[in-house]
Design a protein around this motif. Structure first.
Motif, short mmCIF file in Angstrom:
data_model
loop_
_atom_site.label_atom_id
_atom_site.label_comp_id
_atom_site.label_asym_id
_atom_site.label_seq_id
_atom_site.Cartn_x
_atom_site.Cartn_y
_atom_site.Cartn_z
N LEU A 170 0.84 -1.21 0.00
CA LEU A 170 0.00 0.00 0.00
C LEU A 170 0.87 1.26 0.00
CD1 LEU A 170 -2.83 -1.02 2.50
CD2 LEU A 170 -3.04 -0.68 0.02
N ARG A 171 1.91 1.23 0.84
CA ARG A 171 2.83 2.38 0.90
C ARG A 171 3.46 2.63 -0.47
NH1 ARG A 171 5.25 4.09 5.75
NH2 ARG A 171 4.45 3.12 7.61
N MET A 172 3.91 1.55 -1.11
CA MET A 172 4.59 1.71 -2.40
C MET A 172 3.61 2.21 -3.48
SD MET A 172 7.16 -1.54 -2.22
CE MET A 172 8.06 -1.36 -3.73
N SER A 173 2.39 1.72 -3.43
CA SER A 173 1.39 2.19 -4.42
C SER A 173 1.12 3.68 -4.22
CB SER A 173 0.07 1.44 -4.27
OG SER A 173 0.30 0.08 -4.42
N ALA A 174 1.02 4.11 -2.96
CA ALA A 174 0.77 5.53 -2.68
C ALA A 174 1.93 6.37 -3.19
CB ALA A 174 0.58 5.74 -1.17
N PHE A 175 3.15 5.88 -2.98
CA PHE A 175 4.35 6.60 -3.44
C PHE A 175 4.34 6.75 -4.97
CE2 PHE A 175 8.96 6.27 -4.66
CZ PHE A 175 9.31 7.55 -4.27
N ILE A 176 4.07 5.64 -5.64
CA ILE A 176 4.07 5.66 -7.12
C ILE A 176 3.04 6.65 -7.63
CG2 ILE A 176 3.48 4.23 -9.14
CD1 ILE A 176 4.85 1.87 -7.55
N LEU A 177 1.87 6.65 -7.02
CA LEU A 177 0.79 7.56 -7.44
C LEU A 177 1.20 9.01 -7.20
CD1 LEU A 177 -2.17 7.77 -8.43
CD2 LEU A 177 -2.86 7.75 -6.03
N LEU A 178 1.74 9.28 -5.99
CA LEU A 178 2.12 10.66 -5.66
C LEU A 178 3.28 11.16 -6.54
CD1 LEU A 178 1.76 10.59 -1.78
CD2 LEU A 178 0.41 11.93 -3.38
N MET A 179 4.19 10.27 -6.86
CA MET A 179 5.31 10.67 -7.73
C MET A 179 4.78 11.03 -9.12
SD MET A 179 8.27 10.74 -6.26
CE MET A 179 9.68 10.34 -7.28
N ARG A 180 3.76 10.29 -9.56
CA ARG A 180 3.20 10.57 -10.88
C ARG A 180 2.49 11.93 -10.87
NH1 ARG A 180 0.68 6.58 -14.97
NH2 ARG A 180 1.82 5.08 -13.75
N ILE A 181 1.77 12.21 -9.76
CA ILE A 181 1.01 13.46 -9.69
C ILE A 181 1.95 14.65 -9.45
CG2 ILE A 181 -0.71 14.76 -8.34
CD1 ILE A 181 -2.02 11.99 -7.74
#
Ligand SMILES: C[S@@+](CC[C@H](N)C(=O)[O-])C[C@H]1O[C@@H](n2cnc3c(N)ncnc32)[C@H](O)[C@@H]1O
Length: 262
Positions: A170-181
């Motif tokens: 979950l942490r990694m998915s949130a990171f990937i999403l935030l890096m994209r945004i």
């Protein structure tokens, strides 16, 4: 059919060539503050006491660790598969020489698993964030040990960055999403394909015991573990939220000594 060793190395090189421009911007990879440089310097003083040692930095990348060691007065050779990572290291070394005088550092292409040096050439072999990306980690550590002089040390800095738990995913998915945004950075290109991951025995990073056992099996003595919690605390203090949310690392160093005639 399994993928050939050459193809694995080719794909690994391509991935790091791609990552080279952004690598130093990533918190945890790029050394971001003077406080962190001071902490790395103190760590290396503790684990590698001695003046002007001849040090090999394996998988040196953009030279973050090589340049800390060279700044301490050591003579450093950094090797890496990726020419573009090495180009960044060379640029940084040149810029530092302009400000602080010439550093004794040499960056060159080389494979961690097939070293282009004479046995017994180095006082220390240092490697950060690299063991996880090697298809043959034991063979690599064996050959690093061979490169050491009697009394020399191997120092491996690594961590288990994905323990496979739901929380980590979950942490990694949130990171990937935030890096994209926030950074408009699509991290999917900064990753290995499933085929490459399958060829790496430690593709999610390593627990300290795994790293330790490689050093012990290579015949190194006095194998010890140093937790790098203080360094992680410093890094965390300067991280933006998108990193803090994912950064829960069990960061450590393992080190061992070559003893030939004792
Ligand atoms: C996560 S980066 C670490 C870079 C650097 N050690 C640091 O601490 O910033 C991994 C590096 O290992 C290099 N690498 C991967 N496999 C390698 C191999 N077989 N031989 C040499 N370098 C390798 C990559 O090109 C990349 O620069």
């Amino acid at each position: 059919m399994s993928i050939s060793e050459n193809k694995i190395k080719e794909e690994i090189t391509k991935r790091w060539d791609y990552s080279s421009q952004r690598y130093d911007t990533y918190h945890g990879h790029g050394i971001k503050t003077e406080e962190e440089t001071v902490a790395w310097t103190a760590f290396f003083r503790q684990v590698l006491p001695g003046e002007r040692l001849n040090i090999l930095d394996i998988g040196c990348g953009t030279g973050e660790i090589s340049l800390v060691l060279a700044g301490m007065g050591h003579k450093v050779t950094g090797i890496d598969l990726s020419e573009k990572m090495l180009d960044r290291a060379k640029e940084k070394s040149k810029a530092l020489a302009g400000r602080h005088g010439e550093l004794a550092v040499d960056f060159r292409i080389g494979d961690a698993e097939s070293l282009p040096f004479e046995p017994g050439s180095f006082d220390a072999v240092v490697t950060r964030h690299v063991l996880w990306t090697l298809p043959n980690p034991q063979k690599a550590v064996d050959s690093w040990t061979e490169m050491l002089k009697d009394g020399g040390k191997v120092v491996v800095i690594d961590c288990l960055w994905n323990d496979g738990s739901l929380e980590t995913r979950l942490r990694m998915s949130a990171f990937i999403l935030l890096m994209r945004i926030v950074e408009r950075n699509d991290l999917s290109k900064d990753r290995y394909t499933p085929e490459i991951n399958a060829a790496l025995p430690n593709s999610r990073g390593l627990r300290p015991d795994t790293a330790r056992s490689y050093l012990e099996k290579a015949g190194l003595k006095d194998v010890g573990l140093i937790r790098l919690d203080d360094l992680v605390d410093i890094q965390k203090r300067h991280m933006p939220f998108r990193y803090k949310i994912s950064y829960k690392l069990n960061y450590y160093a393992v080190h061992g000594k070559k003893e030939l005639y004792h």
